[in-house]
Design a protein around this motif. Sequence first.
Motif, PDB file in Angstrom:
ATOM      1  N   TRP A   1      -0.046   4.461  -1.157  1.00  0.00           N
ATOM      2  CA  TRP A   1       1.216   5.105  -1.070  1.00  0.00           C
ATOM      3  C   TRP A   1       2.265   4.358  -0.978  1.00  0.00           C
ATOM      4  O   TRP A   1       3.369   4.560  -1.662  1.00  0.00           O
ATOM      5  CB  TRP A   1       1.113   6.053   0.136  1.00  0.00           C
ATOM      6  CG  TRP A   1       2.290   6.789   0.546  1.00  0.00           C
ATOM      7  CD1 TRP A   1       2.826   7.672  -0.205  1.00  0.00           C
ATOM      8  CD2 TRP A   1       3.190   6.488   1.534  1.00  0.00           C
ATOM      9  NE1 TRP A   1       3.850   8.368   0.562  1.00  0.00           N
ATOM     10  CE2 TRP A   1       4.352   7.567   1.549  1.00  0.00           C
ATOM     11  CE3 TRP A   1       2.918   5.489   2.554  1.00  0.00           C
ATOM     12  CZ2 TRP A   1       5.415   7.531   2.552  1.00  0.00           C
ATOM     13  CZ3 TRP A   1       4.296   5.370   3.375  1.00  0.00           C
ATOM     14  CH2 TRP A   1       5.377   6.623   3.341  1.00  0.00           C
ATOM     15  N   ILE A   2       2.187   3.083  -0.241  1.00  0.00           N
ATOM     16  CA  ILE A   2       3.445   2.315  -0.270  1.00  0.00           C
ATOM     17  C   ILE A   2       3.933   1.549  -1.752  1.00  0.00           C
ATOM     18  O   ILE A   2       4.818   1.778  -2.125  1.00  0.00           O
ATOM     19  CB  ILE A   2       3.232   0.961   0.806  1.00  0.00           C
ATOM     20  CG1 ILE A   2       2.959   1.632   2.196  1.00  0.00           C
ATOM     21  CG2 ILE A   2       4.484   0.082   0.788  1.00  0.00           C
ATOM     22  CD1 ILE A   2       2.645   0.812   3.064  1.00  0.00           C
ATOM     23  N   THR A   3       2.882   1.112  -2.269  1.00  0.00           N
ATOM     24  CA  THR A   3       2.914   0.322  -3.477  1.00  0.00           C
ATOM     25  C   THR A   3       3.530   1.368  -4.697  1.00  0.00           C
ATOM     26  O   THR A   3       3.966   0.955  -5.367  1.00  0.00           O
ATOM     27  CB  THR A   3       1.892  -0.381  -3.786  1.00  0.00           C
ATOM     28  OG1 THR A   3       0.381   0.410  -4.063  1.00  0.00           O
ATOM     29  CG2 THR A   3       1.706  -1.538  -2.922  1.00  0.00           C
ATOM     30  N   SER A   4       2.907   2.611  -4.681  1.00  0.00           N
ATOM     31  CA  SER A   4       3.450   3.535  -5.695  1.00  0.00           C
ATOM     32  C   SER A   4       4.934   3.763  -5.661  1.00  0.00           C
ATOM     33  O   SER A   4       5.415   4.040  -6.468  1.00  0.00           O
ATOM     34  CB  SER A   4       2.451   4.912  -5.511  1.00  0.00           C
ATOM     35  OG  SER A   4       3.163   5.595  -4.151  1.00  0.00           O
ATOM     36  N   ARG A   5       5.472   3.265  -4.563  1.00  0.00           N
ATOM     37  CA  ARG A   5       6.996   3.628  -4.362  1.00  0.00           C
ATOM     38  C   ARG A   5       7.666   2.568  -5.205  1.00  0.00           C
ATOM     39  O   ARG A   5       9.028   2.449  -5.328  1.00  0.00           O
ATOM     40  CB  ARG A   5       7.284   3.544  -2.837  1.00  0.00           C
ATOM     41  CG  ARG A   5       6.494   4.438  -2.082  1.00  0.00           C
ATOM     42  CD  ARG A   5       7.139   4.792  -0.392  1.00  0.00           C
ATOM     43  NE  ARG A   5       8.115   5.459  -0.640  1.00  0.00           N
ATOM     44  CZ  ARG A   5       8.096   6.932  -0.696  1.00  0.00           C
ATOM     45  NH1 ARG A   5       6.946   7.471  -0.483  1.00  0.00           N
ATOM     46  NH2 ARG A   5       9.221   7.537  -0.508  1.00  0.00           N
ATOM     47  N   VAL A   6       7.078   1.771  -5.706  1.00  0.00           N
ATOM     48  CA  VAL A   6       7.707   0.611  -6.626  1.00  0.00           C
ATOM     49  C   VAL A   6       8.619   1.569  -7.846  1.00  0.00           C
ATOM     50  O   VAL A   6       9.346   1.247  -8.401  1.00  0.00           O
ATOM     51  CB  VAL A   6       6.688  -0.238  -7.349  1.00  0.00           C
ATOM     52  CG1 VAL A   6       7.384  -0.820  -8.819  1.00  0.00           C
ATOM     53  CG2 VAL A   6       6.201  -1.075  -6.409  1.00  0.00           C
ATOM     54  N   SER A   7       7.773   2.678  -8.147  1.00  0.00           N
ATOM     55  CA  SER A   7       8.488   3.592  -9.234  1.00  0.00           C
ATOM     56  C   SER A   7       9.948   4.015  -8.754  1.00  0.00           C
ATOM     57  O   SER A   7      10.651   4.387  -9.852  1.00  0.00           O
ATOM     58  CB  SER A   7       7.778   4.837  -9.440  1.00  0.00           C
ATOM     59  OG  SER A   7       7.405   5.722  -8.347  1.00  0.00           O
ATOM     60  N   PHE A   8      10.304   3.887  -7.635  1.00  0.00           N
ATOM     61  CA  PHE A   8      11.768   4.285  -7.086  1.00  0.00           C
ATOM     62  C   PHE A   8      12.556   3.083  -7.299  1.00  0.00           C
ATOM     63  O   PHE A   8      14.019   3.219  -7.055  1.00  0.00           O
ATOM     64  CB  PHE A   8      11.830   4.758  -5.711  1.00  0.00           C
ATOM     65  CG  PHE A   8      10.843   6.137  -5.456  1.00  0.00           C
ATOM     66  CD1 PHE A   8      10.932   7.136  -6.283  1.00  0.00           C
ATOM     67  CD2 PHE A   8       9.783   5.949  -4.400  1.00  0.00           C
ATOM     68  CE1 PHE A   8      10.047   8.158  -5.956  1.00  0.00           C
ATOM     69  CE2 PHE A   8       9.038   7.167  -4.220  1.00  0.00           C
ATOM     70  CZ  PHE A   8       9.184   8.030  -5.005  1.00  0.00           C
TER      71      PHE A   8
END
Length: 460
Positions: A24-31
């Motif tokens: 969940w944390i690393t998926s926020r790279v997309s932001f």
Amino acid sequence: MSQMDLAESPAVAGFGTYEEAVRWITSRVSFGIRPGLLRMESLMERLGNPHRRLKFIHVAGTNGKGSTCAYLSAVIARCGYDVGTFTSPYLEKYTNRIKVNGADIGEADLLRLVNEMKPHVEAIAAGELGEPTMFEVSTALAILYFARVAYPDFVVWETGLGGRLDSTNIVTPILSVITNVQHDHMEILGDTLEKVAFEKAGIVKNGVPVVSAVEQPGVVETIEAVCKERKATLYLLGREFDYEPVESQLDRQTFDFRGPFRGLERLPITLNGSHQFKNAAVAVMALEVLRQYYALIVDDEELREGLAATQWPGRLEMVSEQPRILLDGAHNPEGAESLAAALRVVYRYRKLRFLMGMLSTKNHSGYLDHILPLVDTLIVTEPVWVKKMDASALADLARKKAAEIGATVEIVVEPDWKLALEQLERSTGEDDLAVVAGTLYLISDVRSWILHKSDSEKGW
């Protein structure tokens, strides 16, 4: 924010495993990278402002941040204090970035704290401030862990990008450190070194002392102006403190330190490269300031032991002896200059085989100026990362640069980094040296594969 406000935060289902939480944390790279502190301020307020309970040593700079943080953490811990460390990017596992006394945050603690944060992150995302980024969430997680679980005496706190608008700048430290200002991230921080320096000087707080090794006249003027405006005492390398190399051998270097409070002779370090003298001297000056301002108890013997014991993976790190493979996260021209100096002075070899992979945002021409004159074989590959540079394009640039400077280099293109590593290993003879350098996203994968035969969880 009142307890009632906290209670009214929307209920969001939590994660069941560490892996889910990290995903969940690393998926926020997309932001992406979104400079600014409004989301961090909102998140900290929702969590009860835990950052106000901690003593931070805030470290910014283009190169040397990680090594300086490593020296500080090692010495402070050796002196008997508990020390938290927050650094980026991480090399192998997400938990590497948040440590206390050298030990990673536990997976169970991470899971629990992420589940505590998640409703507040989602509430902010639903408002006008928008989605908190991966780095903002990681920064908040580190603060929560240090303030609610680990309770370290000091936190060595590395800036992510720049300083002024970096999420780590939510804190008011007891000491600020600016290692240097070089050509990096200029598409975000500004198109001159003075503009970059202004951004990095954003970590300077009113009345909080500053230690720095910046050198360029315009950069020094910028840092001095900010320190003067904020009434922050500046300790500058070459003026208030200095160092003199004494001995330089593989895995063993010593230097003399001169500071405003005292001098120290033959301080030992085991990290390689002449640039480590400067990083260690900055750390020693920072420790001297902490001794004077905050009564940090630093015994001379513990200082020496801590400096000598300091390790920093992925920076001039020999990860294999047969064949000899050296890893270094040099990813900009100044880092390449330091790497080239070490390859000329510290290491011995018949042929130099060099594997590199880069992001598309870096100054590769300046990098190649330093590396190509030393290299016999250059293998160009691609890191597994969203902003990777195409291997063929990088190879074309290398061929052009080699022709310009008259370097005779065999250039090989292999986009798959594992196949490129195999080729590097096959081509490196007993008396040769193999170097893997470039973006830390490549270094992370190669290091994990060589040492553990497993893929890394690398990330910014």
